[in-house]
Design a protein around this motif. Structure first.
Motif, PDB file in Angstrom:
ATOM      1  N   PRO A 176     -10.666  -8.276   7.717  1.00  0.00           N
ATOM      2  CA  PRO A 176     -11.505  -8.100   6.528  1.00  0.00           C
ATOM      3  C   PRO A 176     -12.653  -9.097   6.529  1.00  0.00           C
ATOM      4  O   PRO A 176     -12.577 -10.153   7.174  1.00  0.00           O
ATOM      5  N   ASP A 177     -13.732  -8.793   5.802  1.00  0.00           N
ATOM      6  CA  ASP A 177     -14.789  -9.791   5.660  1.00  0.00           C
ATOM      7  C   ASP A 177     -14.338 -10.855   4.668  1.00  0.00           C
ATOM      8  O   ASP A 177     -13.357 -10.688   3.948  1.00  0.00           O
TER       9      ASP A 177
ATOM     10  N   ASP B 271     -15.646 -12.016   1.898  1.00  0.00           N
ATOM     11  CA  ASP B 271     -15.696 -11.665   0.479  1.00  0.00           C
ATOM     12  C   ASP B 271     -14.458 -10.866   0.060  1.00  0.00           C
ATOM     13  O   ASP B 271     -13.941 -11.040  -1.047  1.00  0.00           O
ATOM     14  N   THR B 272     -13.991 -10.009   0.953  1.00  0.00           N
ATOM     15  CA  THR B 272     -12.772  -9.245   0.654  1.00  0.00           C
ATOM     16  C   THR B 272     -11.574 -10.168   0.526  1.00  0.00           C
ATOM     17  O   THR B 272     -10.735 -10.010  -0.362  1.00  0.00           O
TER      18      THR B 272
ATOM     19  N   GLN C  60      -9.217 -11.082  -3.024  1.00  0.00           N
ATOM     20  CA  GLN C  60      -7.841 -10.574  -3.093  1.00  0.00           C
ATOM     21  C   GLN C  60      -7.191 -11.023  -4.395  1.00  0.00           C
ATOM     22  O   GLN C  60      -7.042 -12.212  -4.653  1.00  0.00           O
TER      23      GLN C  60
ATOM     24  N   ASP D  41      -7.853 -14.133  -8.333  1.00  0.00           N
ATOM     25  CA  ASP D  41      -8.204 -13.963  -6.925  1.00  0.00           C
ATOM     26  C   ASP D  41      -8.248 -15.315  -6.218  1.00  0.00           C
ATOM     27  O   ASP D  41      -8.155 -16.379  -6.841  1.00  0.00           O
TER      28      ASP D  41
ATOM     29  N   GLN E 267      -9.344 -15.141   7.234  1.00  0.00           N
ATOM     30  CA  GLN E 267      -9.553 -13.710   7.463  1.00  0.00           C
ATOM     31  C   GLN E 267      -8.472 -13.157   8.391  1.00  0.00           C
ATOM     32  O   GLN E 267      -8.012 -12.023   8.225  1.00  0.00           O
TER      33      GLN E 267
END
Length: 225
Positions: A11-12, A14-15, A19, A55, A212
């Protein structure tokens, strides 16, 4: 040595930072030593359906204030909340750490372990949390979350700490990244060091950050449950 598969779908960032995990403040607040342990940033988390959701980005913001005893308490609680979800049984289990230890003892052990993280790195801090700075009922799956949020974005930590829990361990075994003797929990310091080094090497080769890779492993591990 830990050898990760070349085809992990990463995932990048930002993802990863976005979370989210749902939580129930009403279950946590009565179990804390007092209301000052609750990070006010958690009250600002958006509701999605019935529950607010926290998050990683919010917990990192809380961790940035962990240079005081109160800030470290807030980091500990935020990491527990982010890693637990809404089930009453899970919340009660996590909150057991506040029962056998004095608050001064938790402060001392938490502060000392995070000092080790800054001064000697992730593996030595793991050893401290697992040995002379151990907080009763705070296991590796959760103290590696504390280490992760305290040190992953710090310029002073050589090897960024990453989370190691049973879900990540499951996928490491399933993909052959580790041998069959690798435990599902209770990892040794050397095992954590190998994991951190393996994740770092893989992240560097792929041009990403270590969390990541950890997030990708976690997502894969959930699919194997």
């Amino acid at each position: 040595m830990i050898v990760l598969s070349d085809d992990i779908d990463l995932p990048d960032r930002d993802t990863v930072l976005g979370q989210t995990v749902p939580f129930d403040p009403a279950r946590w607040l009565p179990l804390l030593p007092d209301a000052t342990w609750w990070p006010t940033a958690l009250d600002e988390c958006p509701h999605v359906g019935r529950w607010p959701r926290v998050d990683r980005r919010t917990v990192f913001r809380i961790a940035s204030q962990a240079d005081t005893s109160e800030g470290r308490r807030h980091l500990l609680v935020a990491a527990l909340v982010w890693g637990t979800g809404t089930k009453a049984q899970s919340v009660n289990r996590r909150a057991r750490i506040f029962q056998p230890s004095s608050l001064a003892d938790i402060d001392t052990r938490l502060g000392a372990a995070l000092d080790v993280l800054r001064e000697r790195g992730a593996a030595d801090a793991y050893w401290a949390f697992n040995n002379d700075r151990h907080v009763p009922h705070l296991g590796a799956a959760f103290f590696t979350k504390v280490l992760y949020f305290a040190g992953h974005d710090s310029a002073t930590v050589r090897h960024r700490p990453v989370i190691l829990d049973s879900v990540v361990s499951r996928v490491l075994k399933a993909t052959g990244a580790v041998d069959a003797s690798w435990p599902g929990n209770g990892w040794t310091t050397d095992q954590y060091r190998l994991y951190v080094e393996g994740v770092h090497e893989y992240a560097q080769a792929r041009g990403v950050l270590p969390d990541q890779v950890e997030a990708a492993l976690f997502d894969h591990g959930k699919q194997l449950a």
